[in-house]
Design a protein around this motif. Structure first.
Motif, short mmCIF file in Angstrom:
data_model
loop_
_atom_site.label_atom_id
_atom_site.label_comp_id
_atom_site.label_asym_id
_atom_site.label_seq_id
_atom_site.Cartn_x
_atom_site.Cartn_y
_atom_site.Cartn_z
N LYS A 1 47.17 10.84 37.88
CA LYS A 1 48.15 10.42 36.90
C LYS A 1 47.10 8.98 35.83
O LYS A 1 47.63 8.83 34.82
CB LYS A 1 49.20 9.54 37.53
CG LYS A 1 50.29 9.07 36.85
CD LYS A 1 51.30 8.07 36.88
CE LYS A 1 52.92 7.49 36.12
NZ LYS A 1 53.61 7.18 36.43
N GLY B 1 47.08 11.15 32.72
CA GLY B 1 47.76 11.23 31.84
C GLY B 1 48.68 10.32 31.34
O GLY B 1 48.74 10.11 29.45
N THR B 2 48.11 8.91 31.81
CA THR B 2 48.37 7.82 31.08
C THR B 2 47.28 7.36 30.26
O THR B 2 48.33 6.68 29.27
CB THR B 2 48.88 6.59 32.17
OG1 THR B 2 49.37 7.37 33.59
CG2 THR B 2 49.39 5.23 31.90
N GLU C 1 48.49 11.86 42.50
CA GLU C 1 49.32 10.47 41.80
C GLU C 1 48.00 9.81 41.38
O GLU C 1 47.48 9.33 40.57
CB GLU C 1 49.83 9.78 42.87
CG GLU C 1 49.84 8.34 42.36
CD GLU C 1 51.46 7.94 42.08
OE1 GLU C 1 52.30 8.53 42.78
OE2 GLU C 1 52.07 7.27 40.81
N GLY D 1 48.00 19.80 41.66
CA GLY D 1 49.79 19.07 42.44
C GLY D 1 50.66 19.93 43.12
O GLY D 1 50.15 18.53 44.91
N LYS E 1 54.49 15.19 43.24
CA LYS E 1 55.33 14.20 43.77
C LYS E 1 56.97 15.77 44.08
O LYS E 1 57.17 15.07 44.96
CB LYS E 1 55.59 13.38 42.43
CG LYS E 1 56.35 12.33 43.26
CD LYS E 1 57.34 11.22 41.40
CE LYS E 1 58.04 10.56 41.96
NZ LYS E 1 58.40 9.70 40.91
N ARG F 1 63.28 14.07 35.63
CA ARG F 1 61.76 14.40 34.85
C ARG F 1 61.87 15.81 34.56
O ARG F 1 61.12 16.22 33.20
CB ARG F 1 60.74 14.06 36.22
CG ARG F 1 59.20 14.12 35.70
CD ARG F 1 58.82 13.09 34.60
NE ARG F 1 57.84 13.35 33.66
CZ ARG F 1 56.80 12.39 33.24
NH1 ARG F 1 57.24 11.43 32.69
NH2 ARG F 1 56.02 13.11 32.12
N TRP G 1 50.95 15.16 38.87
CA TRP G 1 51.72 14.03 39.37
C TRP G 1 53.01 14.79 39.67
O TRP G 1 53.33 14.48 40.48
CB TRP G 1 51.76 13.07 38.32
CG TRP G 1 52.14 12.36 38.39
CD1 TRP G 1 52.85 11.75 40.00
CD2 TRP G 1 53.56 12.00 37.45
NE1 TRP G 1 53.75 10.52 39.67
CE2 TRP G 1 54.50 10.27 37.88
CE3 TRP G 1 54.06 11.91 36.65
CZ2 TRP G 1 54.79 10.12 37.71
CZ3 TRP G 1 55.12 11.14 35.86
CH2 TRP G 1 56.08 10.52 37.01
N GLY H 1 46.63 15.61 34.04
CA GLY H 1 47.15 14.56 34.46
C GLY H 1 48.04 14.68 35.46
O GLY H 1 48.60 14.53 36.00
N LEU H 2 49.36 14.82 34.08
CA LEU H 2 50.51 14.64 34.19
C LEU H 2 51.87 15.20 35.03
O LEU H 2 52.09 15.60 36.00
CB LEU H 2 51.21 14.52 32.85
CG LEU H 2 51.15 12.80 31.75
CD1 LEU H 2 51.65 13.05 30.56
CD2 LEU H 2 51.63 11.79 33.07
N THR I 1 55.13 18.19 28.23
CA THR I 1 54.70 17.36 29.52
C THR I 1 54.75 15.16 29.22
O THR I 1 54.42 14.99 30.19
CB THR I 1 52.61 17.43 29.13
OG1 THR I 1 52.57 17.56 28.46
CG2 THR I 1 52.77 18.87 30.19
#
Ligand code: ASP
Length: 425
Positions: free
Chosen positions: A45, A48-49, A42, A34, A213, A381, A209, A205-206, A269
């Motif tokens: 992400k 992570g999703t 992003e 990141g 961000k 977050r 992101w 992944g999370l 996370t």
């Protein structure tokens, strides 16, 4: 020719690593990715999703089956009432302690001082507090199937408890149904294990992101709030929880701290204590030695009503906002914050960002400017990561204390030697 030997040993090294270590590696690599990629991170992400979706898939069937089994395996309904009462009392007391820590730290470190915010127009709409009667009525699902479909955990809990009690009281005729739930619950635990194998990649992944961000620039002005919330969370887990475990549970707190690593990393996370529930149940049973019947009853309840981290954060943020807007609070306001935060944290769903919405309830009750929410929202977050981890650690701690008091904590599992201990021997 590729060096297969090196590749094999690398693969072997990775697969031999404990899950929490893999998660940690995923986290560190994610932050690095990141930082390097910035907002472009992003694109990582979706990994992570994918993990979050897989874990969400487990929640409803896992909570439902394990709660029904939790009740039926208890056999006697009086025991269930006793355990429920013990859990709720512990949950409420630990939550009140958490807010007090939050308020204390925010008073000492005054994170909002010097911000000199002026009260202007407010764009954030406060959430109205439901009345107590409404809350109680809403707990009963008019249609259990739609409660299951909507994933309304509190309603699912009520229905599962009712069904479990009815199955227990039905005697011999209900035995096939009980067996069915037992085998479904077992299968859900297995599925949890499978999904958890994805955790290191999802976490990577999370984290990529989040760090891409927010970056460091936006963080700096709010770093004091973040530091205070994180210090509060650490004190709550490392001092308060371990103290409770040593004094009330008469247990060595070290295995607890070791055992919470996996669920805490997942909570950190995913920022969802409901989402972390599968990992929490697994840790309670396999690391802490809490019996299936206690853990599958106390933990889903805790993931829904016990939010110590959220309460601590609400205490800090309420004071931060008061300080930022130059509002002096009276002692009665502090008491009001403790009371509303405790109730608000019960009503907070174990999903990402829910605590921020409930913060609006606390702010309106105390008469603080709702627009303060907008400042906190930017870093929510990051705060959510810490508070969700504490929420989960609190559930685990209570499940241990209740398990111990019911003689349902297997100390041979709890005190089992670690790999390092075994290697030393
Ligand atoms: N994300 C938190 C949880 O799932 C709730 C909150 O937003 O405070 O426990």
């Amino acid at each position: 020719m590729p060096n297969t030997k090196t590749n094999d040993s690398r693969a072997g090294f990775w697969s031999g690593l404990a899950l929490w270590k893999k998660i940690l590696v995923g986290m560190v690599l994610g932050v690095a990715a990141g930082a390097i990629m910035g907002p472009d991170a992003e694109m990582l992400k979706p990994i992570g999703t994918l993990f979050i979706n897989a874990i969400k898939m487990l929640i409803v069937p896992l909570v439902f089956c394990s709660l029904v089994v939790g009740v039926t395996s208890m056999q006697d309904t009086r025991k269930m009432g006793r355990i429920g009462l013990k859990s709720v009392v512990l949950y409420l007391c630990t939550t009140a302690a958490a807010i007090t820590i939050g308020l204390g730290l925010a008073t000492i470190f005054t994170p909002g001082e010097g911000l000199n915010m002026a009260i202007t127009d407010t764009t954030v709409v406060a959430k109205e507090a439901p009345t107590l009667v409404q809350t109680l009525l809403n707990m009963i699902p008019k249609n259990p199937v739609s409660a299951l479909a909507a994933g309304n955990i509190l309603q699912i809990i009520v229905f599962a408890l009712g069904l479990g009690i009815a199955l227990t009281l039905s005697g011999e005729k209900a035995e096939p149904a009980i067996k069915l739930f037992e085998s479904l619950a077992e299968a859900m635990y297995k599925l949890t294990e499978m999904v958890m194998k994805l955790a290191p990649y999802g976490v990577f992944g999370l984290m990529a992101w989040v760090s891409g961000k927010y970056g460091m620039d936006i963080l700096l002005p709010l770093i004091k709030v973040i530091t205070v919330v994180y210090i509060g969370c650490l004190i709550h887990v490392l001092v308060f929880y371990t103290g409770m475990i040593s004094i009330l549970g008469r247990l060595n707190p070290i295995p607890y701290l070791r055992g919470l690593l996996n669920p805490a990393a997942v909570a950190f996370t995913t920022t969802s204590s409901s989402g972390t529930l599968p990992a929490t149940i697994k840790a309670a049973q396999e690391e802490m030695g809490v019996s299936k019947s206690i853990s599958s009853f106390v933990l889903p309840l805790g993931a829904t009503i016990n939010m110590d981290g959220t309460a601590l954060y609400q205490g800090v943020c309420a004071l931060f906002i008061a300080q930022a807007f130059g509002i002096d609070l009276a002692f009665s306001d502090y008491v009001l914050i403790v009371m509303t935060s405790t109730l608000a944290s019960i009503g907070t769903a174990g999903v990402p960002g829910a605590g921020l919405i409930m913060l609006s309830l606390v702010l309106t009750t105390v008469g603080l400017p709702i627009e303060g929410l907008a400042i906190v929202a930017g870093i929510d977050r990051i705060l959510d990561m810490a508070r969700t981890s504490v929420n989960v650690c609190g559930d685990l701690m209570v499940s241990m204390l209740v398990g111990k008091s019911e003689n349902e904590l297997d100390e041979s599992i709890y005190n089992k030697p670690t790999e390092a201990d075994t290697a030393r021997i």
